[in-house]
Write a protein that holds these residues in place. Structure first.
Motif, mmCIF file in Angstrom:
data_model
loop_
_atom_site.group_PDB
_atom_site.id
_atom_site.type_symbol
_atom_site.label_atom_id
_atom_site.label_comp_id
_atom_site.label_asym_id
_atom_site.label_seq_id
_atom_site.Cartn_x
_atom_site.Cartn_y
_atom_site.Cartn_z
ATOM 1 N N MET A 1 -1.691 -33.165 12.540
ATOM 2 C CA MET A 1 -0.843 -33.684 11.206
ATOM 3 C C MET A 1 0.626 -33.161 11.129
ATOM 4 O O MET A 1 0.841 -32.113 11.700
ATOM 5 C CB MET A 1 -1.268 -32.876 9.846
ATOM 6 C CG MET A 1 -2.702 -32.397 9.618
ATOM 7 S SD MET A 1 -3.225 -31.364 8.357
ATOM 8 C CE MET A 1 -2.269 -32.313 7.022
ATOM 9 N N ARG A 2 1.763 -33.517 10.724
ATOM 10 C CA ARG A 2 2.579 -33.392 9.966
ATOM 11 C C ARG A 2 2.881 -32.378 8.769
ATOM 12 O O ARG A 2 3.102 -32.483 7.909
ATOM 13 C CB ARG A 2 3.712 -34.624 9.825
ATOM 14 C CG ARG A 2 3.784 -35.621 10.246
ATOM 15 C CD ARG A 2 4.499 -36.961 10.162
ATOM 16 N NE ARG A 2 4.407 -37.977 9.370
ATOM 17 C CZ ARG A 2 3.522 -38.577 9.342
ATOM 18 N NH1 ARG A 2 2.970 -39.103 10.379
ATOM 19 N NH2 ARG A 2 3.485 -39.157 8.184
ATOM 20 N N ILE A 3 3.753 -31.419 9.381
ATOM 21 C CA ILE A 3 3.703 -30.380 8.433
ATOM 22 C C ILE A 3 4.814 -29.329 8.346
ATOM 23 O O ILE A 3 5.721 -29.649 9.296
ATOM 24 C CB ILE A 3 2.674 -28.885 8.455
ATOM 25 C CG1 ILE A 3 1.367 -28.979 8.893
ATOM 26 C CG2 ILE A 3 2.275 -28.164 8.339
ATOM 27 C CD1 ILE A 3 0.168 -27.920 9.546
ATOM 28 N N VAL A 4 5.591 -30.028 6.970
ATOM 29 C CA VAL A 4 6.979 -28.810 6.263
ATOM 30 C C VAL A 4 6.875 -27.957 5.984
ATOM 31 O O VAL A 4 6.042 -27.808 4.985
ATOM 32 C CB VAL A 4 7.374 -29.777 5.783
ATOM 33 C CG1 VAL A 4 8.901 -29.778 5.190
ATOM 34 C CG2 VAL A 4 7.836 -30.920 6.793
ATOM 35 N N HIS A 39 -0.396 -28.971 15.989
ATOM 36 C CA HIS A 39 0.380 -29.945 14.782
ATOM 37 C C HIS A 39 1.899 -30.003 14.528
ATOM 38 O O HIS A 39 2.044 -29.827 16.081
ATOM 39 C CB HIS A 39 0.242 -28.992 13.031
ATOM 40 C CG HIS A 39 -0.327 -28.637 12.844
ATOM 41 N ND1 HIS A 39 -1.880 -29.678 12.412
ATOM 42 C CD2 HIS A 39 -1.823 -27.505 12.966
ATOM 43 C CE1 HIS A 39 -3.544 -29.627 11.976
ATOM 44 N NE2 HIS A 39 -3.428 -28.534 12.385
ATOM 45 N N CYS A 40 2.801 -31.332 14.112
ATOM 46 C CA CYS A 40 4.134 -30.870 14.626
ATOM 47 C C CYS A 40 4.365 -30.639 13.305
ATOM 48 O O CYS A 40 4.470 -31.068 12.300
ATOM 49 C CB CYS A 40 4.072 -33.306 14.999
ATOM 50 S SG CYS A 40 5.779 -32.838 14.280
ATOM 51 N N VAL A 41 5.531 -29.362 13.546
ATOM 52 C CA VAL A 41 5.703 -28.463 12.821
ATOM 53 C C VAL A 41 7.420 -28.179 11.833
ATOM 54 O O VAL A 41 7.641 -28.777 13.568
ATOM 55 C CB VAL A 41 5.482 -27.090 12.455
ATOM 56 C CG1 VAL A 41 5.665 -26.333 11.458
ATOM 57 C CG2 VAL A 41 3.811 -26.782 12.614
ATOM 58 N N THR A 42 7.830 -29.010 11.038
ATOM 59 C CA THR A 42 9.545 -28.553 10.775
ATOM 60 C C THR A 42 9.397 -27.382 10.084
ATOM 61 O O THR A 42 8.567 -27.651 9.254
ATOM 62 C CB THR A 42 9.931 -29.980 10.581
ATOM 63 O OG1 THR A 42 9.119 -30.582 11.469
ATOM 64 C CG2 THR A 42 11.384 -29.610 10.329
ATOM 65 N N LEU A 63 11.056 -36.861 5.852
ATOM 66 C CA LEU A 63 10.044 -36.035 6.723
ATOM 67 C C LEU A 63 8.711 -36.854 6.703
ATOM 68 O O LEU A 63 7.967 -37.414 7.864
ATOM 69 C CB LEU A 63 10.083 -34.820 7.030
ATOM 70 C CG LEU A 63 11.510 -34.359 7.979
ATOM 71 C CD1 LEU A 63 11.116 -32.791 7.682
ATOM 72 C CD2 LEU A 63 12.112 -34.132 8.764
ATOM 73 N N ALA A 64 8.583 -37.717 5.514
ATOM 74 C CA ALA A 64 7.251 -37.858 5.257
ATOM 75 C C ALA A 64 5.859 -37.106 5.748
ATOM 76 O O ALA A 64 5.553 -37.862 6.715
ATOM 77 C CB ALA A 64 7.373 -39.539 5.875
ATOM 78 N N PRO A 65 5.870 -35.938 5.240
ATOM 79 C CA PRO A 65 4.966 -34.979 5.706
ATOM 80 C C PRO A 65 3.306 -35.588 5.450
ATOM 81 O O PRO A 65 2.996 -36.125 4.524
ATOM 82 C CB PRO A 65 5.126 -33.661 6.250
ATOM 83 C CG PRO A 65 6.100 -33.757 4.079
ATOM 84 C CD PRO A 65 6.823 -35.396 4.721
ATOM 85 N N ASP A 66 2.217 -34.451 5.961
ATOM 86 C CA ASP A 66 1.094 -35.223 5.224
ATOM 87 C C ASP A 66 1.065 -33.590 4.654
ATOM 88 O O ASP A 66 0.013 -33.667 3.815
ATOM 89 C CB ASP A 66 -0.085 -34.818 6.991
ATOM 90 C CG ASP A 66 0.158 -35.553 7.662
ATOM 91 O OD1 ASP A 66 0.318 -37.189 6.998
ATOM 92 O OD2 ASP A 66 0.675 -36.171 8.869
ATOM 93 N N ALA A 67 1.745 -32.703 5.220
ATOM 94 C CA ALA A 67 1.269 -31.124 4.551
ATOM 95 C C ALA A 67 2.876 -30.537 3.991
ATOM 96 O O ALA A 67 3.591 -30.440 4.855
ATOM 97 C CB ALA A 67 0.295 -30.483 5.199
ATOM 98 N N ALA A 95 0.537 -38.653 -1.446
ATOM 99 C CA ALA A 95 -0.292 -38.460 -0.956
ATOM 100 C C ALA A 95 -0.386 -36.882 0.436
ATOM 101 O O ALA A 95 -1.132 -36.296 0.222
ATOM 102 C CB ALA A 95 -0.494 -39.757 0.223
ATOM 103 N N ALA A 96 1.013 -36.617 0.147
ATOM 104 C CA ALA A 96 1.582 -35.030 0.706
ATOM 105 C C ALA A 96 0.559 -34.147 0.136
ATOM 106 O O ALA A 96 0.711 -34.077 -0.974
ATOM 107 C CB ALA A 96 2.638 -34.340 0.735
ATOM 108 N N ARG A 97 -0.285 -33.045 1.306
ATOM 109 C CA ARG A 97 -1.196 -32.205 0.452
ATOM 110 C C ARG A 97 0.232 -30.509 0.267
ATOM 111 O O ARG A 97 0.782 -31.097 1.471
ATOM 112 C CB ARG A 97 -2.238 -31.527 1.495
ATOM 113 C CG ARG A 97 -2.724 -32.310 2.131
ATOM 114 C CD ARG A 97 -3.868 -32.613 0.418
ATOM 115 N NE ARG A 97 -4.770 -33.830 0.866
ATOM 116 C CZ ARG A 97 -5.598 -34.683 0.018
ATOM 117 N NH1 ARG A 97 -5.497 -34.266 -1.607
ATOM 118 N NH2 ARG A 97 -7.097 -34.972 -0.144
#
Length: 513
Positions: A1-4, A39-42, A63-67, A95-97
């Motif tokens: 997941m892409r997480i910010v 996960h890809c975390v920023t 960044l269009a994260p998933d979460a 759509a982001a959590r």
């Protein structure tokens, strides 16, 4: 997941006045395990600038994260800002959590899920393991009900799972230091700095403390591993200052001494600052030379008040004689002492405040930090304060540095003048100024002068804020009207396994009050 991970700008913090920021340890502590899970975390740190709210939301959405994970050490005072940013992100990225963790949402999860439809889940209590499980479930589309330590909506109704167990092995989860550019963070007068933790929790029973119940139980990291981590950050990333986030790192003498000795063995020249109790300093009179040799330059001593009756009221457990001795011992070893002093107890009078000033001067700390009593709903002190009137309805000011409660025997402006006068007199008296002019240790001399520069700017900033920015009004609203019914029956945020209830295996004593 892409997480910010998002650290919002604190709305009222005074320490940003000198343009120095410390990294958000809580988010980094969650980020490390998430990176290790693949996960890809920023991290986006809105404290820099600080970033305007709209700019921060745009930075997240780009960044269009998933979460998106929000958390803030400012607790209740940071919540209104988080709510605004999270709503902006949700509108741009439906759509982001969105997940929210920290002290405030741990206890206000019902209100958060009721009032903020864009928040998908709340992490209650420590976040390292819970966030891992939650992200895994969201990624796989699994049900959330089996994850301990969270709250979410079920059929549109806020529900909470059982509390997650305390993390017994704090070294099982690493801090995600790679998420930050160390060159951007500084403290102590422009020195590269981080926040670090030796222990979590506190074995004492102070009724006003908003942190004790969140951590549930006192535990500590492996002393040798923490010393090695500090040495690594210093040698590889050039970190000079380590600010301990612990409420009471020295609660266990054996483990604490082991840490001091391990850090001394690493042979690194670093600056350590932290908080502890005066009675621990007195207890450790025979090893304070190790404190100094390890690199400690200042301890904040949570004295809270110089009045024995007030200390008894809040179950502080200390004694004024111990406070005096701790300051004397620290000075003998050329370690700075900062005494916190809390004003705003309902029945205080001008005579009480004058006596408090005289006693503070007689204690002779190197620095003082004057605070206002600020009740939190999950603490026992809230029961005592729930019927007091609120004069500061802005929740971004609920942060110990702003007066939020009405007094019985004086108007709010007079208490404010007393507090500012106490700060100025304590820091500008001849004995304090002599220390500002000269200290044989150049590192301590630098620390004293930096604090005076910062203190002067914050002092002026707070006066301007009180006179022109802070909207105070007494409309009869009580603390209970403002924040709701007391919640001290839910104070402990984590569950404690039966076999984990005794004191740590190091044999470190717990100090009862």
């Amino acid at each position: 997941m892409r997480i910010v991970l998002v650290n919002v700008p604190h709305p009222a913090i005074g320490s940003r006045i000198p343009r120095e920021q410390l990294p958000p340890l809580g988010l980094l502590s969650v980020g490390g395990p998430l990176i290790d899970d693949g996960h890809c975390v920023t991290l986006i740190d809105g404290e820099f600038g600080p970033m305007p709210i709209a700019d921060l939301a745009r930075a997240v959405t780009r960044l269009a994260p998933d979460a998106v994970l929000f958390g803030h050490s400012g607790s209740s005072s940071g919540h209104p800002v988080i709510a605004r940013v999270a709503a902006m992100v949700a509108r741009a990225l439906p759509a982001a959590r969105i997940v929210y963790g920290g002290v405030h949402p741990t206890y206000f999860w019902r209100e958060v899920l009721r009032d903020e439809p864009h928040v998908h889940a709340v992490v209650r209590g420590e976040g390292e393991e819970t966030a891992r499980r939650l992200m895994r479930a969201l990624e796989r589309g699994e049900t959330l009900g089996a994850i301990p330590g969270i709250a979410f909506r079920k059929g549109g109704v806020p529900v909470a799972t059982p509390a997650a167990p305390v993390i017994v092995d704090l070294d099982a989860y690493r801090v995600g230091w790679e998420l930050i550019d160390h060159a951007r963070y500084s403290y102590w007068g422009g020195k590269r700095a981080v926040v670090i933790q030796f222990s979590r929790g506190c074995p004492h029973l102070c009724t006003y403390c908003g942190q004790r119940g969140f951590w549930t139980r006192w535990r500590h990291r492996d002393p040798v591993k923490l010393a090695a981590e500090i040495a690594y950050l210093h040698r590889v990333h050039g970190v000079e200052v380590f600010n301990f986030a612990d409420e009471n790192p020295s609660a266990g003498r054996k483990a604490w001494r082991a840490f001091l000795e391990a850090l001394i063995a690493e042979n690194v020249s670093v600056t350590l600052v932290g908080s502890t109790r005066a009675d621990d300093i007195v207890r450790d009179a025979d090893i304070l030379h190790l404190y100094k040799k390890a690199g400690f330059e200042r301890f904040l001593l949570g004295m809270e008040n110089t009045d024995e009756a007030t200390l008894k009221l809040i179950r502080k457990g200390g004694a004024t004689s111990t406070d005096r001795e701790a300051i004397r011992l620290l000075r003998r070893h050329n370690i700075l002492s900062m005494a916190t002093w809390v004003a705003g107890f309902s029945d205080q009078t001008d005579a009480d405040l004058w006596r408090g000033l005289c006693q503070l001067i007689s204690y002779d700390p190197d620095q003082i930090q004057a605070l206002y009593v600020t009740p939190h709903r999950w603490t026992p002190y809230y029961r005592e304060a729930k019927d007091r009137r609120v004069v500061q309805p802005d929740r971004t000011r609920w942060d110990y540095k702003h007066q939020v409660l009405a007094m019985e025997r004086m108007p709010s402006w007079r208490l404010f003048l007393w507090v500012k006068a106490i700060e100025a007199i304590a820091q500008l008296r001849p004995r304090s100024l002599r220390r500002w002019i000269w200290n044989p240790d150049p590192k301590i001399r630098h620390a004293i002068r930096w604090y005076y520069r910062m203190g002067r700017r914050v002092w002026i900033h707070e006066i301007i804020g009180f006179l022109f920015r802070d909207a105070r009004r007494d409309d009869g609203r009580t603390v209970e009207d403002h924040f709701g019914e007391t919640q001290d029956h839910e104070e402990e945020a984590s569950s404690v396994p039966r076999r984990a209830r005794p004191a740590p295996a190091t044999g470190a004593p717990f100090h009862s009050t």
